[in-house]
Design a protein around this motif. Structure first.
Motif, PDB file in Angstrom:
ATOM      1  N   THR A 173       6.634 141.872  80.193  1.00  0.00           N
ATOM      2  CA  THR A 173       5.200 141.586  80.256  1.00  0.00           C
ATOM      3  C   THR A 173       4.436 142.410  81.274  1.00  0.00           C
ATOM      4  N   ALA A 174       5.098 142.902  82.338  1.00  0.00           N
ATOM      5  CA  ALA A 174       4.367 143.577  83.412  1.00  0.00           C
ATOM      6  C   ALA A 174       5.290 144.559  84.125  1.00  0.00           C
ATOM      7  N   LEU A 175       4.695 145.629  84.668  1.00  0.00           N
ATOM      8  CA  LEU A 175       5.439 146.643  85.411  1.00  0.00           C
ATOM      9  C   LEU A 175       4.676 147.035  86.668  1.00  0.00           C
ATOM     10  N   ALA A 176       5.436 147.462  87.679  1.00  0.00           N
ATOM     11  CA  ALA A 176       4.856 148.057  88.886  1.00  0.00           C
ATOM     12  C   ALA A 176       5.905 148.973  89.502  1.00  0.00           C
ATOM     13  N   MET A 177       5.468 149.953  90.266  1.00  0.00           N
ATOM     14  CA  MET A 177       6.395 150.866  90.933  1.00  0.00           C
ATOM     15  C   MET A 177       6.151 150.813  92.436  1.00  0.00           C
ATOM     16  N   ALA A 215       3.158 136.917  84.374  1.00  0.00           N
ATOM     17  CA  ALA A 215       1.980 137.455  83.714  1.00  0.00           C
ATOM     18  C   ALA A 215       1.551 138.791  84.309  1.00  0.00           C
ATOM     19  N   THR A 216       1.715 138.981  85.621  1.00  0.00           N
ATOM     20  CA  THR A 216       1.226 140.204  86.267  1.00  0.00           C
ATOM     21  C   THR A 216       2.063 140.511  87.501  1.00  0.00           C
ATOM     22  N   LEU A 217       2.105 141.798  87.850  1.00  0.00           N
ATOM     23  CA  LEU A 217       2.863 142.277  89.005  1.00  0.00           C
ATOM     24  C   LEU A 217       2.027 143.282  89.786  1.00  0.00           C
ATOM     25  N   ALA A 218       2.257 143.357  91.092  1.00  0.00           N
ATOM     26  CA  ALA A 218       1.632 144.394  91.912  1.00  0.00           C
ATOM     27  C   ALA A 218       2.482 144.619  93.146  1.00  0.00           C
ATOM     28  N   GLY A 228       2.186 137.114  89.661  1.00  0.00           N
ATOM     29  CA  GLY A 228       1.320 136.066  89.137  1.00  0.00           C
ATOM     30  C   GLY A 228       1.859 135.541  87.822  1.00  0.00           C
ATOM     31  N   TYR A 229       1.639 134.249  87.592  1.00  0.00           N
ATOM     32  CA  TYR A 229       2.265 133.602  86.434  1.00  0.00           C
ATOM     33  C   TYR A 229       1.267 133.169  85.361  1.00  0.00           C
TER      34      TYR A 229
END
Length: 810
Positions: A173-177, A215-218, A228-229
């Motif tokens: 659902t979400a990616l971050a580096m 739901a989200t990543l950072a 975040g969920y």
């Protein structure tokens, strides 16, 4: 270079046309029907009476056995890439992850695009939720079936799944580096995983996350990972010094637990977009929340983007899923941009920023009654204040909501969509036609091609300015569109009564001289009425004997003083809501009408093109006025009409079944007088079979798609799909439990039967068993089939309700 997935040359045209039924609307018995609806015609005098039908005999039925599809068959996809859910910049290239449209590579300097699609290009799934570009030029893609990696040379090098790696869940659902180049992967059910290229480290509820549905990543400038969920009770979790801490809703802190977007502005502030509570900002352990009162377009924040000079962009939505545009905050002032300013759509799902510009990933705004508008990638030049929009629809498939497919001259594919017009594909390029080109409506219901190569398109009315407009049958001769409507094919009939008292414009009823509803129904059997010199054709909505009031729509366009003559209407095309088309051996165009959203069909009209005349057949000559599909049998010379029950005042549903016309008379087949198996409402309603699709094979056998339900009087999804076979003497029914309804049928090679279901993909009948093709066991992109067509090379085209077109074959 990335493989360009849109090139699939087509062979010579097939002699047959596609078969498909209607996929719109819910099965009848679960709809809340309006009390004030159209009073439909019972019989017109020119129609022959139906032939007596045989006494029903027991129908052999079987719970059909379905085997899995062969793995070695070749699949490819055509899809629109304008429902953008993720963005990433790489020099002059914009990468757009889309819903159902795969990955789109936009070359901004050239203004061109290429698509990477499942299955032909190796992408794991055409739903791409997040895109990250690493230092080596690899694109990491979060998809519904794993983590795909597009290498710098433009090929999918690998897809990580639970089967070949320690990825905790395939629904990514979400990616971050982070600063060391590790990819952080959020999943829907498996928590978060960090991947350094060799090793995976999994984080879940067991070791500190608030939930496993991400739901989200950072990742912020300090290397902290934020999760975040989007769910109540979970808030956000942060990983710092190898320890997870969860922050939840607090009156003095985070405004809501439902966090959908997270961003680090590079100035020591973390921004959290919430569902319904605005934006919360964390700076030095202090919280501040901004809402609509401060200047946000909405308190529902779907994405956050950080631009130059401290600019923060917010994608604003609503609880119902529609968008409110984007809001810019420069630290002091707030400004909202919408489609009125140049944004491609007010529904924005992704934001990224470059040098002096902001990029927005938008989605089309679609409605059952207005069609689809907007979508694609919007670029905003911050300094110049100028907007530019990039859409794949300009040179590709118009929409992923497919309703009809047919093949015309030189093998050209004609594809109807649910709100974006008709797209034509010649094997190299796409061209889309809309109302701006002369099409009756962008809401397409069916397509047929006649022996001369003329393309006939059945459309339905749409809402514009609060009124229903457009629709009808549009014909394309290769250069010009001609549209036939009720208005331009009908004419004033005989005077039937007069207006009794002065009636002002905008009134939806008029007192007239009819004695009772029987007299009114008989006089206005066409379903339309006219007043005096007013040229408007008004729909007859019913008669109230007590008030002696004639109900109409639209409201009166002009005053109708007492004594104004009231006229019947000699109707050409019975309705502008066209549901089905067929062309017989003499070139006549058969036009079925109706809309399964309100079951308001008006029968079956026949257009004799050579003589320019129209004739309409209605219930009870037909089994119903609600036509769902049509088929022509060249061998037997018969026209077959599939019907569903339709509504008559004061809201009662009647009819349904199958009707066949041999050139002289109609024969009707229903659940009451034949072996047809289809849903019928329980008494006291007099319905006789909800049929959705029909096709006739080379031997003259009719294949009839329907649905039924065995667990009670009030159907609840999923329903049981039913395929009926009728060879002129015997009936056989195949039941497919829990598969919805049969939405499409096509005949391959004269006798091989393909069926589409609205819930579980496509099937082909082999002997007495079905081979099943689904999104899980084949290259089919969606299990929601709306159309099936077979081209001249024997390739099967499956139009889906939500994911474009899948093609099976060489």
């Amino acid at each position: 270079m990335i493989p360009f997935s849109l090139i699939h040359p087509l062979p010579s045209p097939t002699s047959g046309r596609k078969r498909r039924g209607k996929g719109q609307g819910c099965p009848s018995s679960i709809l809340h029907l309006p009390l004030s609806i159209l009073l439909l015609t019972l019989l017109i005098g020119c129609q022959p009476a139906p032939k007596p039908t045989p006494t029903p005999s027991p129908t052999p039925q079987a719970r059909a056995t379905a085997t899995h599809a062969p793995r070695e068959e070749r699949w490819s996809t055509f899809a629109n890439g304008d429902d953008v859910r993720a963005l990433a910049l790489e020099g002059d290239i914009v990468w757009a992850g889309t819903r159902a449209g795969g990955l789109v590579r936009w070359d901004i300097a050239e203004g061109t695009y290429e698509q990477v699609l499942y299955p032909q290009d190796g992408l794991a799934c055409n739903d791409v939720r997040s895109v990250v570009v690493d230092g080596h030029g690899n694109k990491w893609l979060a998809t519904c079936h794993g983590l795909s990696v597009l290498s710098a040379d433009g090929v999918i090098s690998i897809t990580y799944t639970t089967a070949n790696s320690d990825l905790p869940d395939d629904d990514v659902t979400a990616l971050a580096m982070d600063g060391s180049g590790r990819i952080w992967v959020g999943t829907n059910g498996g928590g978060v995983a960090a991947f350094d290229g060799s090793h995976w480290q999994v984080h879940s509820q067991e070791n500190g996350l608030a939930a496993n549905e991400v739901a989200t990543l950072a990742v912020d400038g300090l290397g902290r990972v934020w999760v975040g969920y989007g769910q109540a009770g979970h808030g956000v979790s942060v990983l710092e010094n190898d320890e997870w801490t969860t922050i939840t809703k607090d009156p003095e802190g985070l405004a809501s637990d439902r966090v959908l977007a997270i961003a680090d502005d590079g100035q020591g502030r973390m921004w959290f977009g919430t569902w319904g509570s605005g934006v919360s900002v964390l700076e030095d352990d202090r919280w501040t929340t901004y809402t609509r009162r401060d200047g946000l377009a909405s308190n529902y924040i779907w994405a956050i983007g950080v631009g130059e000079g401290g600019r923060i962009w917010f994608a604003a939505g609503a609880s119902g899923g529609t968008g409110r545009g984007v809001t810019l905050f420069d630290g002091e002032t707030w400004q909202t941009y919408t489609t009125e300013d140049g944004l491609a759509s007010d529904t924005v799902w992704a934001i990224t920023s470059g040098d002096g510009e902001a990029w927005f990933g938008t989605a089309p705004t679609c409605s059952t009654f207005t069609g689809c508008r907007g979508g694609g990638v919007s670029r905003f030049d911050v300094d110049e204040g100028q907007w530019t929009t990039y859409t794949t629809a300009r040179a590709g498939l118009a929409s992923n909501q497919i309703t009809a497919i047919a093949f015309g001259a030189e093998g050209r594919a004609w594809v109807g969509t649910a709100g974006s017009g008709v797209s034509a594909f010649d094997g190299q390029t796409w061209r889309t036609y809309t109302v701006d080109d002369g099409l009756g409506s962008n809401l397409i219901q069916d397509i047929a091609v006649d022996a001369t190569g003329k393309v006939w398109v059945g459309t339905k009315e749409y809402v514009d300015g609060g009124s229903f407009v457009g629709g009808g049958v549009s014909a394309f001769d290769g250069s010009t569109w001609t549209t036939y409507t009720t208005e331009n094919t009908s004419r004033q009939g005989a005077q039937v009564t007069t207006v009794l008292t002065d009636t002002l414009a905008d009134s939806s009823w008029a007192p007239v001289g009819f004695a009772d509803d029987e007299e009114a129904n008989t006089a206005l059997t066409s379903g339309y009425v006219m007043f005096g010199t007013d040229p408007t054709f008004y729909r007859y909505q019913g008669f109230d004997p007590a008030a002696r009031a004639l109900f109409i729509s639209p409201p009166l366009q002009a005053d109708a003083p007492a004594g104004t003559p009231v006229y019947s209407v000699e109707v050409g095309l019975a309705s502008n809501d066209v549901s089905a088309l067929a062309i017989d051996a003499e070139g006549r165009v058969w036009v079925g009408t109706g809309d399964l959203y309100d079951y308001s069909g008006r029968g079956l009209s026949v257009f004799d093109v050579a003589h320019g005349t129209w004739q309409t057949y209605t219930y009870p000559t037909l089994t119903s006025n609600q036509i769902t599909d049509l088929a022509f049998d060249p061998a037997g010379g018969k026209v077959w009409a599939a019907t569903a029950p339709y509504v008559v005042p004061p809201g009662e549903r009647v009819g349904g079944g199958v009707s066949a016309f041999d050139g002289n008379a109609w024969v009707t087949y229903t659940t009451k007088n034949s072996g047809l198996v289809a849903w019928e409402d329980p008494p006291p309603l007099d319905t006789r079979g909800d049929v959705r699709s029909i096709a006739v094979d080379g031997a003259g056998t009719a294949w009839i798609g329907a649905w039924t339900y065995e667990d009670g009087p009030a159907p609840v999804e999923p329903f049981d799909a039913v395929v009926n076979r009728f060879d002129g003497g015997d009936w056989r029914a195949y039941t497919l439990p829990d598969e919805g309804y049969i939405s499409a049928i096509a005949i391959e090679g004269g006798n091989r039967v393909w069926v589409g279901t609205i819930l579980t993909g496509a099937k082909v009948l082999t002997g007495e068993n079905f081979i099943s093709y689904t999104s899980a066991n084949s290259g089919l992109v969606s299990d929601r089939i709306r159309a099936i067509a077979i081209d001249g090379a024997g390739r099967k085209w499956f139009g889906t309700a939500d994911a474009g077109i899948s093609v099976l074959g060489p």
